[in-house]
Motif scaffolding. Structure first.
Motif, mmCIF file in Angstrom:
data_model
loop_
_atom_site.group_PDB
_atom_site.id
_atom_site.type_symbol
_atom_site.label_atom_id
_atom_site.label_comp_id
_atom_site.label_asym_id
_atom_site.label_seq_id
_atom_site.Cartn_x
_atom_site.Cartn_y
_atom_site.Cartn_z
ATOM 1 N N HIS A 96 0.854 -1.195 0.000
ATOM 2 C CA HIS A 96 0.000 0.000 0.000
ATOM 3 C C HIS A 96 0.891 1.247 0.000
ATOM 4 O O HIS A 96 1.923 1.286 0.701
ATOM 5 C CB HIS A 96 -0.905 0.005 1.235
ATOM 6 C CG HIS A 96 -1.787 -1.183 1.335
ATOM 7 N ND1 HIS A 96 -2.890 -1.387 0.540
ATOM 8 C CD2 HIS A 96 -1.714 -2.291 2.153
ATOM 9 C CE1 HIS A 96 -3.478 -2.532 0.845
ATOM 10 N NE2 HIS A 96 -2.777 -3.103 1.829
ATOM 11 N N LEU A 97 0.495 2.241 -0.779
ATOM 12 C CA LEU A 97 1.280 3.469 -0.914
ATOM 13 C C LEU A 97 0.422 4.683 -0.549
ATOM 14 O O LEU A 97 -0.789 4.702 -0.784
ATOM 15 C CB LEU A 97 1.791 3.637 -2.342
ATOM 16 C CG LEU A 97 2.662 2.510 -2.907
ATOM 17 C CD1 LEU A 97 3.018 2.800 -4.361
ATOM 18 C CD2 LEU A 97 3.923 2.320 -2.068
ATOM 19 N N ALA A 98 1.083 5.690 0.008
ATOM 20 C CA ALA A 98 0.440 6.985 0.277
ATOM 21 C C ALA A 98 1.513 8.061 0.194
ATOM 22 O O ALA A 98 2.684 7.834 0.562
ATOM 23 C CB ALA A 98 -0.232 7.001 1.644
ATOM 24 N N ALA A 99 1.152 9.214 -0.288
ATOM 25 C CA ALA A 99 2.140 10.291 -0.465
ATOM 26 C C ALA A 99 1.508 11.637 -0.108
ATOM 27 O O ALA A 99 0.293 11.826 -0.202
ATOM 28 C CB ALA A 99 2.659 10.310 -1.896
ATOM 29 N N ASP A 107 -4.717 2.874 7.701
ATOM 30 C CA ASP A 107 -5.079 3.992 6.800
ATOM 31 C C ASP A 107 -3.838 4.846 6.599
ATOM 32 O O ASP A 107 -3.491 5.684 7.434
ATOM 33 C CB ASP A 107 -6.216 4.809 7.411
ATOM 34 C CG ASP A 107 -6.721 5.897 6.470
ATOM 35 O OD1 ASP A 107 -6.129 6.075 5.387
ATOM 36 O OD2 ASP A 107 -7.710 6.572 6.831
ATOM 37 N N LEU A 108 -3.114 4.620 5.496
ATOM 38 C CA LEU A 108 -1.852 5.335 5.281
ATOM 39 C C LEU A 108 -2.047 6.833 5.074
ATOM 40 O O LEU A 108 -1.164 7.636 5.404
ATOM 41 C CB LEU A 108 -1.123 4.740 4.074
ATOM 42 C CG LEU A 108 -0.421 3.399 4.297
ATOM 43 C CD1 LEU A 108 0.383 3.021 3.060
ATOM 44 C CD2 LEU A 108 0.484 3.443 5.514
ATOM 45 N N SER A 166 -0.031 9.415 7.260
ATOM 46 C CA SER A 166 0.851 10.466 6.751
ATOM 47 C C SER A 166 0.557 11.807 7.419
ATOM 48 O O SER A 166 1.466 12.579 7.748
ATOM 49 C CB SER A 166 0.723 10.571 5.231
ATOM 50 O OG SER A 166 -0.604 10.928 4.868
ATOM 51 N N GLU A 167 -0.715 12.084 7.660
ATOM 52 C CA GLU A 167 -1.070 13.330 8.349
ATOM 53 C C GLU A 167 -0.555 13.315 9.782
ATOM 54 O O GLU A 167 -0.100 14.336 10.306
ATOM 55 C CB GLU A 167 -2.590 13.522 8.333
ATOM 56 C CG GLU A 167 -3.183 13.735 6.953
ATOM 57 C CD GLU A 167 -2.679 15.014 6.309
ATOM 58 O OE1 GLU A 167 -2.298 15.948 7.049
ATOM 59 O OE2 GLU A 167 -2.646 15.077 5.066
ATOM 60 N N VAL A 189 8.161 19.861 1.038
ATOM 61 C CA VAL A 189 8.138 18.634 1.828
ATOM 62 C C VAL A 189 7.482 17.542 0.983
ATOM 63 O O VAL A 189 6.364 17.726 0.489
ATOM 64 C CB VAL A 189 7.373 18.809 3.151
ATOM 65 C CG1 VAL A 189 7.258 17.457 3.874
ATOM 66 C CG2 VAL A 189 8.073 19.843 4.038
ATOM 67 N N CYS A 190 8.191 16.427 0.817
ATOM 68 C CA CYS A 190 7.636 15.246 0.162
ATOM 69 C C CYS A 190 7.691 14.079 1.138
ATOM 70 O O CYS A 190 8.707 13.871 1.824
ATOM 71 C CB CYS A 190 8.427 14.898 -1.101
ATOM 72 S SG CYS A 190 7.681 15.554 -2.605
ATOM 73 N N LEU A 191 6.605 13.311 1.177
ATOM 74 C CA LEU A 191 6.534 12.149 2.058
ATOM 75 C C LEU A 191 5.891 10.993 1.278
ATOM 76 O O LEU A 191 4.826 11.164 0.687
ATOM 77 C CB LEU A 191 5.696 12.495 3.296
ATOM 78 C CG LEU A 191 5.492 11.378 4.320
ATOM 79 C CD1 LEU A 191 6.804 10.999 4.984
ATOM 80 C CD2 LEU A 191 4.463 11.818 5.370
ATOM 81 N N LEU A 192 6.581 9.816 1.271
ATOM 82 C CA LEU A 192 6.069 8.640 0.566
ATOM 83 C C LEU A 192 6.113 7.463 1.541
ATOM 84 O O LEU A 192 7.178 7.097 2.051
ATOM 85 C CB LEU A 192 6.917 8.349 -0.675
ATOM 86 C CG LEU A 192 6.518 7.122 -1.498
ATOM 87 C CD1 LEU A 192 5.090 7.245 -2.015
ATOM 88 C CD2 LEU A 192 7.496 6.922 -2.656
#
Length: 584
Positions: A355-358, A540-541, A545-546, A562-565
């Motif tokens: 699972h991915l979230a960015a 819940d990715l 992330s939040e 800011v980048c977040l993966l």
């Protein structure tokens, strides 16, 4: 004489002889002329009065010298009366300074009219001498009067000069006080103009500028403030309607004054009172710089606008227009840049077992055009590459280079399966095409059904891996040099074992960099935040992330993107090819 001299005075001749004798006696004793004339005049008047009453007895006495060495001639007139009641006597004394003449001479023995005539002539001489003294005194008095008059005139002239000098001094003091008041007023206006200009030019947000204007101007310089922006149709403190004066200012591009009485303000047109403010004057100032942006409308704080204050308000409006123009142009460029930046971000693919979230947060300073990017796509063999990178610098050039790197990386990933070899080819390309520009990047490769992740880094901050139990590990194997550094370099692949249900966090330096503490403190905070999450939170990715961003990214202005993966393996990995497709 030492013994009293007593004479009966019953006729005028006897009175005349007695007066002549007293005059001769006083003269012989050296009595002063004025005192002697007064003494004789008084004695003659008393003798004349006594003759009308039947006569009198005159007693003359010369007293012995006193302590001061002088003598006195004393005359006593005792009226003769037939009534049994004694009549009161009259007496008078004359001081004579010469005691050596105390035995004064008597009148000549002859009693004919010749001696009397001589006495009368002598009396006239004395009178003439007295009159001469009086004339001299009168002349002296006249001279003193003239001197006194001249002195009075001089005093009056001096008083007039003093009054004129005092009036002149008062006028000078009033002028100095007025000049000081004007100087203080000018200083106050210039100070306010400088401070207000700093406020309106400090922000690149037009809403902030519009909101701050009423705070600055009310209540000292305006009772109400309305800002009419043509492009935005927004009012800071208005009622949604625009006065005729504001419309005229927008049409003529000249300040307009609307009030019950003419404002007589420099460079301003006078209009009748506004229906929106019939009691208070309105001052409508165009906001013009390069083009007409809108109109600033001010309601007077009192009965009228001051001329000097209005000039300050005109200059402030000019500076507000510059600040608004800069803000609006900046916002336009920022919106365009943000759209360009987001257009280059990838829609994350869906894969079985992963699972991915960015999240991408642009910088709040500058034009928001940065070189941070993330990417995720499938390779021909079914592996999933997750990429995060950061091009140094900001602006359109950085965004263009970022797009080139992203495209080149996808192209190299078709031929190369190794993250290290992909980075090596990117490094060579950047050194060749952009010798003065650098970038950092990290690539993580996931194979279907494989509990290992292969990764390589080019000067990028280390990824953080969280195991299902909450243990956190930083993948701090030594990374390679930054992409584009002008040296030959071959990058190395690293392999890390991962458990089902693990979470790998890739990020750019904008997430962890702290000006005063460096990156280590930020990496530690990220690790602690990741470890503190509960397992249900990781399902819940997007929410996860939040949760990571909240303690690490402040809501204040940011200098960097800011980048977040986030990459999370499923608790139970299914076998076979992932069901996702390449979203390129």
């Amino acid at each position: 004489m030492t013994s009293p001299d007593v004479r009966k005075i019953t006729t005028a001749a006897e009175a005349a002889r007695a007066r002549a004798f007293v005059a001769h006696l006083a003269a012989s004793l050296g009595a002063p002329e004025i005192e002697r004339a007064r003494f004789l005049t008084a004695l003659t008047a008393q003798l004349r009065q006594s003759l009308g009453q039947g006569g009198a007895e005159l007693t003359l006495t010369v007293q012995e010298p006193g302590p001061d060495g002088g003598v006195q001639v004393r005359a006593v007139v005792q009226p003769v009366t037939l009534s049994p009641e004694p009549a009161s006597s009259w007496h008078l004394a004359l001081s004579c300074p010469d005691p050596n003449r105390a035995q004064g001479p008597s009148l000549p023995a002859q009693r004919d009219d010749t001696a009397l005539a001589e006495a009368l002539l002598a009396a006239d001489e004395e009178t003439a001498e007295v009159l001469q003294r009086l004339d001299e005194s009168e002349n002296l008095l006249r001279l003193h009067r003239e001197e006194l008059h001249q002195t009075n005139q001089g005093v009056l002239a001096l008083h007039a000069e003093l009054d004129a000098a005092a009036l002149t001094q008062q006028q000078l003091l009033d002028a100095e006080r007025a000049a000081r008041g004007e100087a203080e007023k000018a200083r106050r206006l210039l100070t306010f103009l400088a401070n207000a200009s700093a406020v309106v030019t400090a922000s690149l947000d037009h809403e902030t500028i519009v909101r701050r204007l009423p705070e600055l101007l009310i209540p000292e310089y305006a009772s109400e403030v309305d800002v009419w922006l043509f492009d935005k149709e927004e009012q800071a403190a208005g009622k949604g309607r625009h006065s005729a004066a504001a419309v005229a200012a927008a049409r003529t591009d000249r300040p307009q004054h609307a009030g019950p009485h003419p404002g007589d303000l420099p460079g301003t047109d006078d209009l009748p009172p506004s229906a929106l403010s019939p009691d208070r004057p309105l001052l409508c100032i165009p906001l013009t710089v390069r083009r007409s942006l809108g109109v600033l409308t001010l309601a007077a704080p009192g009965d009228r606008f001051d001329a000097d204050t209005s000039l300050m308000l005109f200059e402030l409006a000019r500076r507000v227009a510059i600040g608004l123009d800069n803000a609006l142009r900046y916002e336009q460029h920022r919106d365009t840049a943000e759209e360009l930046q987001r257009a280059q971000l990838t829609d994350l693919p869906t894969a079985d077992g992963l699972h991915l979230a960015a999240r991408y947060l642009p910088a709040t300073r500058g034009l928001n055009i940065g070189g941070d990017w993330y990417d995720a796509f499938f390779q021909p063999d079914g592996s999933l590459l997750t990429v995060i990178g950061d091009v140094t610098g900001h602006g359109l050039h950085a965004a263009v280079i970022m797009g080139q790197l992203r495209t080149a990386l996808r192209a190299y990933a078709i031929e190369e399966t190794s993250p290290a070899r992909i980075l090596t080819r990117l490094h060579r390309m950047l050194c060749h095409q952009q010798p003065n520009l650098y970038a950092t990047a990290m690539i993580a490769r996931f194979r279907p059904g494989d509990l290992q992740v292969t990764w390589a880094a080019a000067g990028h901050p280390p990824a953080v891996l969280r195991a299902p139990g909450g243990a956190v590990r930083v993948l701090d194997d030594r990374p390679g040099v930054m992409l584009g550094v002008p040296i030959p370099f071959e990058y190395t692949d690293h392999t890390t074992e991962i458990e089902a249900g693990s979470t790998l966090v890739l990020y750019t330096d904008g997430l962890i960099e702290r000006r005063a503490q460096g990156m280590d403190a930020g990496i530690e905070l990220l690790s602690e935040t990741l470890a503190a999450l509960h397992e249900p939170d990781l399902e819940d990715l997007d929410a996860c992330s939040e949760s990571l961003l909240k303690p690490l990214v402040h809501e204040s202005e940011r200098d960097d993107d800011v980048c977040l993966l986030l990459c999370r393996t499923a608790p139970f990995v299914s076998s076979g090819r992932p069901t996702g497709t390449d979203m390129d």
